[in-house]
Every structure is written in structure tokens, then in C-alpha cells.
Design an enzyme around this catalytic site. Structure first.
Site, PDB file in Angstrom:
ATOM      1  N   SER A  33       0.840  -1.196   0.000  1.00 54.73           N
ATOM      2  CA  SER A  33       0.000   0.000   0.000  1.00 54.73           C
ATOM      3  C   SER A  33       0.875   1.244   0.000  1.00 54.73           C
ATOM      4  CB  SER A  33      -0.939  -0.028   1.203  1.00 54.73           C
ATOM      5  OG  SER A  33      -1.953   0.941   1.074  1.00 54.73           O
ATOM      6  N   ASN A  34       0.306   2.398   0.329  1.00 53.41           N
ATOM      7  CA  ASN A  34       1.081   3.638   0.372  1.00 53.41           C
ATOM      8  C   ASN A  34       0.542   4.559   1.462  1.00 53.41           C
ATOM      9  OD1 ASN A  34      -1.027   5.442  -0.802  1.00 53.41           O
ATOM     10  ND2 ASN A  34      -0.806   4.013  -2.498  1.00 53.41           N
ATOM     11  N   ASP A  35       1.124   5.730   1.587  1.00 55.44           N
ATOM     12  CA  ASP A  35       0.850   6.632   2.714  1.00 55.44           C
ATOM     13  C   ASP A  35      -0.377   7.526   2.554  1.00 55.44           C
ATOM     14  OD1 ASP A  35       2.962   5.866   4.297  1.00 55.44           O
ATOM     15  OD2 ASP A  35       4.357   7.279   3.365  1.00 55.44           O
ATOM     16  N   SER A  36      -1.159   7.362   1.516  1.00 51.68           N
ATOM     17  CA  SER A  36      -2.296   8.278   1.323  1.00 51.68           C
ATOM     18  C   SER A  36      -3.252   8.224   2.509  1.00 51.68           C
ATOM     19  CB  SER A  36      -3.046   7.902   0.043  1.00 51.68           C
ATOM     20  OG  SER A  36      -4.244   8.641  -0.044  1.00 51.68           O
ATOM     21  N   ALA A 100      -4.637   7.360  -4.351  1.00 49.90           N
ATOM     22  CA  ALA A 100      -3.273   6.919  -4.657  1.00 49.90           C
ATOM     23  C   ALA A 100      -3.341   5.417  -4.910  1.00 49.90           C
ATOM     24  CB  ALA A 100      -2.342   7.237  -3.494  1.00 49.90           C
TER      25      ALA A 100
END
Ligand code: CTP
Ligand code: CA
Length: 227
Positions: A33-36, A100
């Protein structure tokens, strides 16, 4: 009620907005995943609702509460986000892709939790996720379609390239390495690039103010098209 004081300049529009990250499963308890945080997309949904639009918010996993009066569809993966977006698209007149989306996903999800005793460090085989925005833009019709570009280098060049490649009306570019900008941050420093070549640099604003600024541009584009 606040809406009494707000101009209803998006009445008659149906905004489809995506927000947050996606999660691409490795096994039942792990993912890529990512930091959004989802803040930008949720701010857009609330602001558009306040201005009279009907709003569908397709959201990846976030810690944010559901905005009032907004049709919220929660999804996890890029594939699920694509399905939810395509299901809403026929009714939508405006599309903003603030999510994102993970660019890659494991080719396979393990059915059971990977056990470290059973293998040395595994290598993850990855494949690309579908590009949701490109698919939307390919059949956009009269819709106005907006993308985001979060970059760490050569901001305007990359953003202009995405706007052209994906066939967008606007792209919101931000340099995520700048203090006061990007993921997990309440403020953002953005430049709005238009399909006609214009580029507007906005000062450091709250994401709420960025949302209204972007909606102002969409209202203006609508008026321009109507004449
Ligand atoms: N996007 C999308 N589907 C994807 C990847 C991105 O719809 N699978 C959308 C994002 O929501 C955003 C825009 O495309 O509005 C640009 O995303 P970004 O990650 O900046 O661009 P990419 O085309 O994925 O290129 P890269 O990550 O390599 O910079
Ligand atoms: Ca990407």
C-alpha cells in the site's frame, strides 16, 4: 445549515471522486500500500456536496468518517476500485481521481499466511494494476476528468505528460518532498495544469481550500463549454 450560505454552483452535477490508498494483498494478513490518508478526496467530496453536487466517493481504506450526504463506497484493492468506478461512471458528470492507486500487485495472493520457517526470504512476483484514470478518460464523453500527480522530481514535466497521456481536462500536481505538501498532511502546495497549456501555482492551502479552488476551476470549464 451551511449550504444556505454556499453558492449551489454544482447543482445538477454528479461528482465521482476517489480517495485514499489501495491495498494489494500478499496473503490474508499482509499487503502492499502507500501513505495516502484520503484527506484530499474526502475534502473534495464534502466541498462538492456543499456546493450542490450529488457525490459518490469511492474510497480505499482510510481512518476518516463518512462525509454527510455523500454516497460512500468502500473498496480495498485497485481492481475493486476500478469496478466501483465503472459502476458509477455512467451517472457521473465530473470525475476526480484523488486516490493513490497502487501501481503493482502480487501476481498471486497466498491463501494462507506465509510462514517464515517454511521458506527463505521469498521474492514477490508483481504485475501492474489497471490504470483506472486512463480507462475513464478513454470513454469520457462530456465529462470533465481530473487527475492528481504526486511527484518527487521534475514535477511539471511529469504532470504535463500524465495530463496528455491520460487525456485529462486538469491535473493537480504536487511535489510531495516539499514541507506542507502531500500525503498525511492537512495542507498542500499544488499547481493546477490545464489541457490548454495554462498552469496555475496556488499558495500553501488547507486541503479544504484546495478542494474549493479545484471545484472553482471545474465550474469555470463548464461555463466555458456552455458558450
Ligand atoms: N491512477 C489510476 N490508476 C492507477 C494509477 C494511477 O487511476 N493504477 C490515477 C491516480 O488516481 C492519479 C493519476 O492516475 O489521479 C496519476 O497517478 P500517479 O501515480 O501520479 O501516476 P502513474 O500514471 O501511476 O505514474 P507513476 O506512479 O509512475 O508516476
Ligand atoms: Ca502511480
Amino acid at each position: 445549515a451551511l449550504w444556505l450560505l454556499t453558492s449551489q454552483d454544482l447543482a445538477g452535477e454528479h461528482l465521482l471522486v476517489t480517495a485514499g490508498p489501495t491495498r494489494e494483498r500478499i496473503d490474508p494478513v499482509r499487503y502492499l500500500s502507500n501513505d495516502s490518508s484520503g484527506l484530499m478526496g474526502y475534502a473534495l467530496a464534502r466541498a462538492a456536496r456543499q456546493r450542490g453536487a450529488q457525490v459518490t466517493l469511492v474510497s480505499g481504506p482510510t481512518a476518516l468518517p463518512a462525509p454527510l450526504g455523500v454516497n460512500l463506497r468502500r473498496v480495498e484493492s485497485a481492481a475493486q476500485m476500478l469496478d466501483a468506478v465503472l459502476a458509477t461512471l455512467p451517472a457521473a458528470t465530473l470525475v476526480i481521481k484523488a486516490a493513490a492507486v497502487a501501481d503493482y500487485r502480487p501476481c498471486q495472493m497466498a491463501a494462507q499466511k506465509l510462514k517464515k520457517q517454511q521458506m527463505a526470504a521469498p521474492s514477490l512476483a508483481l504485475e501492474k494494476t489497471p490504470d483506472i484514470l486512463s480507462q475513464i478518460a478513454a470513454c469520457k464523453g462530456d465529462r470533465l476528468v481530473v487527475g492528481f500527480a504526486a511527484e518527487t522530481e521534475r514535477l511539471l514535466e511529469h504532470a504535463r505528460d500524465k495530463l496528455e497521456r491520460k487525456g485529462l481536462d486538469l491535473i493537480v500536481a504536487n511535489d510531495v518532498t516539499q514541507a506542507g505538501a502531500g500525503f498525511e498532511c492537512a495542507t498542500n502546495i499544488v499547481q493546477i495544469l490545464h489541457a490548454d497549456g495554462r498552469c496555475e501555482a496556488l499558495p500553501c492551502l488547507t486541503k479544504w481550500a484546495v478542494a474549493h479552488a479545484l471545484l472553482d476551476r471545474l465550474v469555470a470549464l463548464r461555463c466555458q463549454r456552455a458558450v
